[in-house]
Design a protein around this motif. Structure first.
Motif, short mmCIF file in Angstrom:
data_model
loop_
_atom_site.label_atom_id
_atom_site.label_comp_id
_atom_site.label_asym_id
_atom_site.label_seq_id
_atom_site.Cartn_x
_atom_site.Cartn_y
_atom_site.Cartn_z
N LEU A 137 -16.81 -11.84 40.43
CA LEU A 137 -16.62 -13.06 41.22
C LEU A 137 -17.68 -14.10 40.88
N MET A 138 -18.90 -13.65 40.68
CA MET A 138 -19.97 -14.58 40.31
C MET A 138 -19.69 -15.18 38.94
N ALA A 139 -19.26 -14.35 38.00
CA ALA A 139 -18.95 -14.85 36.66
C ALA A 139 -17.82 -15.87 36.70
N PHE A 140 -16.79 -15.58 37.50
CA PHE A 140 -15.68 -16.52 37.62
C PHE A 140 -16.16 -17.85 38.20
N SER A 141 -16.97 -17.78 39.24
CA SER A 141 -17.43 -19.01 39.88
C SER A 141 -18.25 -19.88 38.93
N HIS A 175 -21.17 -22.60 32.88
CA HIS A 175 -21.41 -21.66 31.79
C HIS A 175 -20.14 -21.43 30.98
N TRP A 176 -20.35 -21.08 29.73
CA TRP A 176 -19.29 -20.51 28.92
C TRP A 176 -19.10 -19.07 29.36
N VAL A 177 -17.91 -18.52 29.15
CA VAL A 177 -17.67 -17.15 29.60
C VAL A 177 -18.59 -16.16 28.88
N SER A 178 -18.96 -16.43 27.64
CA SER A 178 -19.88 -15.54 26.93
C SER A 178 -21.27 -15.55 27.56
N ASP A 179 -21.63 -16.65 28.22
CA ASP A 179 -22.91 -16.70 28.94
C ASP A 179 -22.92 -15.69 30.08
N THR A 180 -21.77 -15.55 30.73
CA THR A 180 -21.69 -14.62 31.87
C THR A 180 -21.75 -13.17 31.39
N VAL A 181 -21.16 -12.90 30.23
CA VAL A 181 -21.24 -11.56 29.66
C VAL A 181 -22.69 -11.22 29.32
#
Length: 225
Positions: A172-176, A183-189
């Protein structure tokens, strides 16, 4: 005869090795992904561009409000002060001072690792960001904080439901963060890997004293029962 509880190797030493190896792998993967993104310059990965455009079509007042709440709860004074200090106090009240120390050190190491990678790679954030954020897009500090909390909780309370709740919190945090285009999605990974990896490295260092602490509590509980 010593009052120090005897701890079987399986309860302390072997988990410590597992924490250490897994932590090193996750930290190295996070650094490797960051270096790969850095080497590409201002050209994000294809999945980053696709996801950034995809979530733009999901705009709604509910998701915006939810994401802004996650933006607040995942950083700033609440995440930096309230969560670590509150968690440590709760663990001390549960008579687990070593666990409290582990939690505080894990939070500090994770935060330090995030800032190190942010300044090392200096990745540019998406242009359509709609919230104020600090320097460096990689890795996501919010997601790293979420992964730190989730991983530490599982180390301290190894239950399936704890792992599930923690994983949901991180997702949920990554989605938000991507919904807000912070952020780019790779930043969340990368944030999830550095956060979890930092916790596991600290857990390896604290594994034996925490196991002794748990054993002492179990013996005291058994004697009372």
């Amino acid at each position: 005869m010593s009052d120090r509880p005897e701890i079987p190797d399986d309860r302390a030493v072997r988990p410590a090795y597992g924490y250490l190896v897994t932590g090193i792998v996750l930290v190295l993967l996070s650094c490797g992904l960051g270096w790969w993104a850095f080497a590409r310059g201002e050209n994000p990965f294809a999945i980053d561009v696709w996801w950034n455009s995809f979530v733009a079509d999901w705009y709604s007042p509910f998701l915006t409000g939810f994401s802004q709440f996650m933006n607040w709860v995942g950083a700033g004074w609440f995440a930096v002060l309230v969560v670590p200090i509150g968690g440590a106090i709760a663990l001390v009240l549960l008579r687990r001072p070593w666990a409290a120390a582990f939690f505080l050190v894990a939070e500090a190491v994770s935060a330090g690792g995030v800032q190190l990678l942010k300044h090392l790679f200096g990745r540019v954030r998406p242009e359509d960001i709609i919230v104020l954020s600090d320097y460096g897009s990689y890795p996501s500090g919010h997601v790293a904080n979420a992964a730190t909390l989730a991983t530490a909780a599982f180390v301290l309370f190894p239950r399936v439901w704890v792992a599930i709740v923690g994983a949901i919190w991180v997702v949920l945090m990554a989605f938000s963060r991507t919904y807000l285009h912070a952020h780019w999605v790779s930043d969340t990974v990368g944030g999830a890997m550095i956060g979890a990896g930092a916790v596991l490295l600290v857990a390896a260092a604290f594994a034996v004293p925490m196991a002794r602490e748990n054993a002492a509590l179990e013996r005291k509980t058994a004697s009372v029962g």
